[in-house]
Structures are given as structure tokens and as C-alpha cells.
Design an enzyme around this catalytic site. Structure first.
Site, short mmCIF file in Angstrom:
data_model
loop_
_atom_site.label_atom_id
_atom_site.label_comp_id
_atom_site.label_asym_id
_atom_site.label_seq_id
_atom_site.Cartn_x
_atom_site.Cartn_y
_atom_site.Cartn_z
N LYS A 152 54.90 -60.80 10.94
CA LYS A 152 55.34 -61.20 12.19
C LYS A 152 54.89 -60.58 13.40
O LYS A 152 54.53 -60.60 14.53
CB LYS A 152 56.65 -61.81 12.32
CG LYS A 152 57.06 -63.21 11.78
CD LYS A 152 58.53 -63.54 11.57
CE LYS A 152 58.97 -64.56 10.99
NZ LYS A 152 60.28 -64.84 10.64
N THR A 161 74.12 -66.54 18.42
CA THR A 161 75.15 -67.37 18.31
C THR A 161 76.11 -67.02 17.30
O THR A 161 75.99 -66.90 16.00
CB THR A 161 74.93 -68.83 18.15
OG1 THR A 161 73.96 -69.23 18.92
CG2 THR A 161 76.02 -69.81 17.98
N GLU A 212 64.74 -75.57 21.65
CA GLU A 212 63.26 -75.41 21.01
C GLU A 212 62.25 -76.51 22.03
O GLU A 212 62.92 -77.72 22.01
CB GLU A 212 63.24 -75.57 19.61
CG GLU A 212 63.87 -74.24 18.92
CD GLU A 212 63.70 -74.52 17.57
OE1 GLU A 212 64.65 -74.24 16.81
OE2 GLU A 212 62.78 -74.77 17.02
N ASN A 249 77.55 -76.55 21.95
CA ASN A 249 76.79 -77.12 20.86
C ASN A 249 77.67 -78.07 19.95
O ASN A 249 76.89 -79.41 19.74
CB ASN A 249 76.42 -76.03 20.08
CG ASN A 249 74.69 -75.73 20.41
OD1 ASN A 249 74.57 -76.03 21.51
ND2 ASN A 249 74.22 -74.74 19.40
N PHE A 274 72.14 -87.09 25.30
CA PHE A 274 72.65 -86.60 23.98
C PHE A 274 73.38 -88.12 23.71
O PHE A 274 74.31 -87.81 22.91
CB PHE A 274 73.37 -85.54 24.01
CG PHE A 274 72.27 -84.28 23.99
CD1 PHE A 274 71.56 -84.08 24.93
CD2 PHE A 274 72.40 -83.63 22.89
CE1 PHE A 274 70.71 -83.02 24.89
CE2 PHE A 274 71.41 -82.45 22.63
CZ PHE A 274 70.67 -82.24 24.00
N GLY A 295 70.16 -92.35 16.36
CA GLY A 295 69.03 -92.34 15.58
C GLY A 295 69.38 -91.78 14.34
O GLY A 295 70.49 -91.89 13.73
N CYS A 353 70.28 -74.99 15.08
CA CYS A 353 71.57 -74.58 15.74
C CYS A 353 72.65 -75.80 15.41
O CYS A 353 73.71 -75.26 14.95
CB CYS A 353 71.16 -74.57 17.28
SG CYS A 353 70.08 -73.55 17.59
N LYS A 402 74.27 -75.78 11.90
CA LYS A 402 75.13 -74.52 11.43
C LYS A 402 76.06 -74.03 12.56
O LYS A 402 77.34 -73.65 12.15
CB LYS A 402 73.91 -73.28 11.29
CG LYS A 402 73.61 -72.57 12.79
CD LYS A 402 72.94 -71.50 12.45
CE LYS A 402 72.30 -70.79 13.67
NZ LYS A 402 73.38 -70.10 14.79
N ARG A 411 63.43 -77.06 10.18
CA ARG A 411 64.89 -76.57 9.57
C ARG A 411 65.96 -77.46 9.75
O ARG A 411 65.91 -78.25 10.90
CB ARG A 411 65.59 -75.29 10.65
CG ARG A 411 64.67 -73.98 10.02
CD ARG A 411 65.07 -72.89 10.59
NE ARG A 411 64.68 -72.90 12.06
CZ ARG A 411 65.05 -71.90 13.04
NH1 ARG A 411 65.60 -70.68 12.76
NH2 ARG A 411 64.55 -71.78 14.23
C1 UDX Z 1 70.35 -77.01 20.71
C2 UDX Z 1 71.01 -77.08 22.16
O1 UDX Z 1 70.55 -78.33 22.82
C3 UDX Z 1 70.66 -75.73 22.88
O2 UDX Z 1 71.36 -75.63 23.97
C4 UDX Z 1 71.09 -74.54 21.96
O3 UDX Z 1 70.82 -73.16 22.62
C5 UDX Z 1 70.43 -74.65 20.73
O4 UDX Z 1 70.69 -76.13 20.00
P1 UDX Z 1 67.82 -77.58 19.97
O5 UDX Z 1 68.70 -77.50 18.43
O6 UDX Z 1 66.61 -76.94 20.02
O7 UDX Z 1 69.00 -77.13 20.86
O8 UDX Z 1 67.51 -78.99 20.22
P2 UDX Z 1 68.17 -80.32 20.87
O9 UDX Z 1 67.09 -80.87 21.91
O10 UDX Z 1 69.45 -80.09 21.33
O11 UDX Z 1 68.34 -81.49 20.01
C6 UDX Z 1 68.99 -81.16 18.63
C7 UDX Z 1 69.12 -82.44 17.61
O12 UDX Z 1 69.59 -83.47 18.11
C8 UDX Z 1 67.55 -82.92 17.41
O13 UDX Z 1 67.47 -83.13 15.99
C9 UDX Z 1 67.51 -84.00 18.07
O14 UDX Z 1 66.69 -85.11 17.60
C10 UDX Z 1 68.93 -84.81 18.19
N1 UDX Z 1 69.28 -85.54 19.39
C11 UDX Z 1 69.29 -84.95 20.55
C12 UDX Z 1 69.80 -86.81 18.84
O15 UDX Z 1 69.87 -87.30 17.69
N2 UDX Z 1 70.15 -87.70 20.08
C13 UDX Z 1 70.17 -87.15 21.39
O16 UDX Z 1 70.57 -87.91 22.06
C14 UDX Z 1 69.67 -85.97 21.59
#
Ligand code: UDX
Length: 438
Positions: free
Chosen positions: A35, A121, A155, A208, A249, A253, A260, A263, A327
């Protein structure tokens, strides 16, 4: 200011590059030589929009450099951000071995005042552990502070989330630590929340877990919709217009994935129970999420009757759009279940197929979405990449052997599918699976 970043993954690299973008001088440490070589060559080893361009920019700006030596970084910078992983360990507890190792490495190399900042975290009370570890291993002058500065990057939008955060949280227990962090974040326009170290650590896990709770809540409501004829989109829209609830959110689905939510929810439940606080609500978030993908598989199995020798097209492999991260991706779990049941898979994803191939190779990797559906007995969508919404469903019908779609993210055009005489099974949109207890 001079800043050291220990751990150059999604969080560390993004944080370091954004600090450089704001004018700081940054050194990033990573012990993975492959990396490190790619980063030194200006190459980001994962998919993240805007990151490659900024990496190249700061390579030439000379405000960003990479090393495998923690000692070099500790010597260079007075503020050191710990950005190493805290993966899920036994019984869901956060595995703190990497954080503890960094604390020891810093202690053994620091020779004058350092501010050690938890960016990873971490469970509440970690700051005290880092402090006692440094005190135990420090050789020279023991002047240091520990602080917590959790990241809230998602992400796929990591750069924007870091450069323009909703808020900056700093957990400190000294004026010096607060002054240093205020100086680092002065170029960032965002409300700053100054708390104790413990409160800052808990803000991250609580935030989270609350977001994951919203998702599991709407996914549970989807079950009631499926048994009652209500429509989860309509329910979510009606709920989300209440400013106290908010629309974000609330998309039902196949369930959440990523590095994140799974875990952090488990880690919060584990640390709470360790502190003597029962966590049934937090445990339920994960349970509903696990059940969500199992119910989706059962709906496919129920509809197809026999999975053995059936060909299934799988659209979307990454855990969400705009990332190649697999992941805890629902697609990985579902692919393994379908293969175990004897199905043959034709998979597609705009960016995550190379990563998927490293995990599961005995599937067909399609050139494009319609190559995946060619000759398939059903199409299953796991990730709502915009590309899939743009595919002409008439062409999907023409390539499928059976006009049957399972939409795990409720993102395809249901009306168009029905007008074409296709069966489109979503989440919370109609009855699914066998009758009985759900
Ligand atoms: C998350 C938090 O949003 C972020 O603030 C923290 O720092 C890290 O974890 P991330 O895991 O990158 O970020 O993705 P995020 O966009 O939050 O989505 C997480 C999961 O939730 C995805 O699998 C997404 O498909 C799912 N999701 C999201 C739903 O199933 N329904 C929703 O309405 C929104």
C-alpha cells in the site's frame, strides 16, 4: 502545523490529504509495504471519488509524504492522529490490538510533548487506556495529552464529508490539547463541539448506532407493510417530512453493510454490557439487519421453488454505491447462500468486481448489466448504483429467460416493470415469502 497520521486506510489517508489540502504539513504512516509503495506512487489502493486527484496534488505540493516508520512520524509532528483499524473481535467487542500497539510505539519513541488523538472509532474509556499505556511504556519526558476526534466520513463521499463536516467533535481534558486541535481545525468551516474524551468517543458510536437503528426500524416496518399491503416508500415519505425524524436513512432494503455500522453497533452493545448496561435495543439493530438479508434470500427461494441449477443475475456487489468496498456487503452473503443452494451466478458491479473475484471466483463476471441478465432465471439487485436505474427494463426483459426481478434496494422502476408484464419483488412493497410468522 505538522501532523502525523498513523494508519493510511480509508480514514487515515482521507484525513491526511484533507489536512494537507487545508495547508498543514502531513506525514502518513502505513506498515503495509505494498500500500505504501502505491501511495508513494500517487496511487489510491481503493475506490474513493476525488481522493486520487488530491493525492497527486499534494504529492507535488510537498505537504504530504508517506513512511513505514512510526518513529519518523513521532519525531516530525507534535500532533499524532491514530487512524488504525478497530475491527470486530470476540463477542462483538472492538479489537483494540492495533490502537494499543500504536500507543506503545509512540511512547517508546517520543522525546518531548506530544498530543495523541484518537481518530479511529473506539469504545468509550479507550482514552484512559491509551493514557495508561503511554505512561507505562514512555522512556523520555512523559509530557503528553490524549484527545478524541472521531471522524464522520462516509465511503463514497469521504472527501466532502471531511472538508465540509456537519460538525467537528473534539474530546479533550487539557487547555493545551484544545488549543492545538482548534488550530488544526481553524481552516475548516464547521460547528465545533468540545467535550470530555469519553463523550467524544461515545458520540461516534451513538451516532452510527442511531443511523443503523433508523435503517433497521424502517426495515422492520417493511415487514409489516409486506403482511398488510402498506407501501414502505409511502410510510417513509410520510415519516421523513417530520423535521424531528428526517427522511435520510429511511430507505428499506436488504440491510446495511460496510466497515462501520455492523462493527460499531456490535462494539457499542459490547462495551455497554461490559459497563453493566444491558443493550437489548442495540442488539436488536444487528438482529433485524441479519434477518433482512436472510428474508430476502428466503423470498428468492420461495419464488423460484428450486434454486439448484437456476441461473441468477446479481447487480451490485459493493456494500453501497460509489465504493468498491465489500466489507459486510449483503451481496457477498447472498452470493454465498445462492451458490450453496446450487444456483449459478452472473454478477456485475461498476467497480467492485476485481475485489469480489478475490473473495468468490466461481461465478461469471459480466461485461455489462445486460450481459449479466442474459439467459438468467431471475435478476437480483443488491446495490443501487445509478447505472442500474438507467438500464431499459424492456431490454432486461428481452435478455432474461424469466421476467422476474428481486429489487433489494427498491430502486428500479416498478411501474415500468409491471407495464412490461414483469414480476418485480421489492422490500416492503408487497407480500413476500411464505405466509406465517415473520
Ligand atoms: C457510515 C456513517 O454514515 C458515517 O458517518 C460513519 O463515519 C461511517 O459509517 P458508511 O458505512 O460509509 O458511513 O456508509 P453509509 O452511507 O452510512 O451506509 C451504510 C449502509 O447503510 C450501507 O450498506 C447502505 O446501503 C445502508 N443504508 C443506508 C440503508 O440500507 N438504508 C438507508 O436509508 C441508508
Amino acid at each position: 502545523m505538522k501532523i502525523a497520521i498513523i494508519g493510511s486506510g480509508h480514514v487515515g489517508l482521507t484525513t491526511g490529504i484533507c489536512f494537507a489540502e487545508k495547508g498543514h504539513e502531513v506525514i502518513c504512516v502505513d506498515h503495509d509495504t505494498d500500500k505504501l509503495a502505491r501511495l508513494r506512487n500517487g496511487e489510491v489502493w481503493f475506490f474513493e471519488p476525488k481522493l486520487p486527484e488530491l493525492l497527486k496534488k499534494h504529492h507535488s505540493s510537498k505537504r504530504l509524504r508517506f513512511t513505514d516508520s512510526t518513529a519518523e512520524a513521532v519525531k516530525f509532528a507534535s500532533v499524532i492522529f491514530i487512524c488504525v483499524g478497530t475491527p470486530t473481535g470476540e463477542s462483538g467487542k472492538a479489537d483494540m490490538r492495533y490502537v494499543e500497539k500504536v500507543a506503545r510505539d509512540i511512547a517508546e519513541t517520543m522525546t518531548d510533548y506530544r498530543l495523541i488523538v484518537e481518530k479511529s472509532t473506539v469504545p468509550i474509556m479507550t482514552g484512559e487506556r491509551v493514557k495508561s499505556t503511554i505512561l507505562r511504556y514512555v522512556r523520555g519526558d512523559a509530557h503528553f495529552d490524549v484527545a478524541s476526534n472521531p471522524e464522520f466520513l462516509r465511503e463514497g463521499s469521504a472527501i466532502d464529508d471531511t472538508l465540509k463536516p456537519d460538525r467537528i467533535v473534539i474530546g479533550v481534558d487539557s487547555a493545551k490539547a484544545e488549543t492545538l486541535l482548534r488550530e488544526i481545525y481553524a481552516p475548516f468551516e464547521a460547528p465545533m463541539v468540545v467535550t470530555s474524551i469519553g463523550s467524544a468517543e461515545l458520540i461516534k458510536h451513538a451516532s452510527n448506532s442511531f443511523l443503523a437503528l433508523k435503517i433497521s426500524f424502517i426495515n422492520w416496518i417493511a415487514r409489516v407493510c409486506e403482511q398488510s399491503g402498506a407501501d414502505v416508500h409511502e410510510v417513509a415519505r410520510g415519516m421523513g417530512l417530520d423535521a424531528r425524524i428526517g427522511a435520510a436513512f429511511l430507505n428499506a432494503g436488504i440491510g446495511y453493510g460496510g466497515s462501520c455500522f455492523p462493527k460499531d453497533v456490535e462494539a457499542l452493545a459490547a462495551i455497554s454490557e461490559e459497563l453493566g448496561v444491558e443493550a437489548p435495543l442495540i442488539r436488536l439493530i444487528s438482529q433485524i439487519n441479519r434477518e433482512q438479508r436472510e428474508r430476502f434470500f428466503e423470498a428468492i427461494q420461495h419464488e423460484l421453488w428450486v434454486l439448484q441449477d437456476k441461473t441468477i443475475a446479481l447487480w451490485g456487489l459493493s456494500f453501497k454505491p460509489n465504493t468498491d468496498d465489500l466489507r459486510e456487503a449483503p451481496s457477498l452473503w447472498l452470493a454465498q447462500r445462492l451458490l450453496k443452494a446450487g444456483a449459478k451466478l452472473r454478477v456485475h458491479d461498476p467497480v467492485a468486481m476485481p475485489a469480489f473475484k478475490r473473495a468468490i471466483s466461481d461465478v461469471y463476471f459480466a461485461k455489462d448489466p445486460l450481459d449479466a441478465t442474459s439467459g438468467a432465471d431471475a435478476l437480483v439487485l443488491c446495490t443501487e448504483w445509478p447505472q442500474y436505474r438507467e438500464v431499459d427494463l424492456a431490454k432486461v426483459k428481452a435478455t432474461l429467460r424469466v421476467p422476474l426481478i428481486f429489487d433489494g434496494r427498491n430502486c428500479l422502476d416498478r411501474r415500468q416493470a409491471e407495464e412490461l408484464g414483469m414480476t418485480l419483488i421489492g422490500v416492503g412493497k408487497q407480500r413476500i415469502g411464505p405466509r406465517g410468522k415473520h
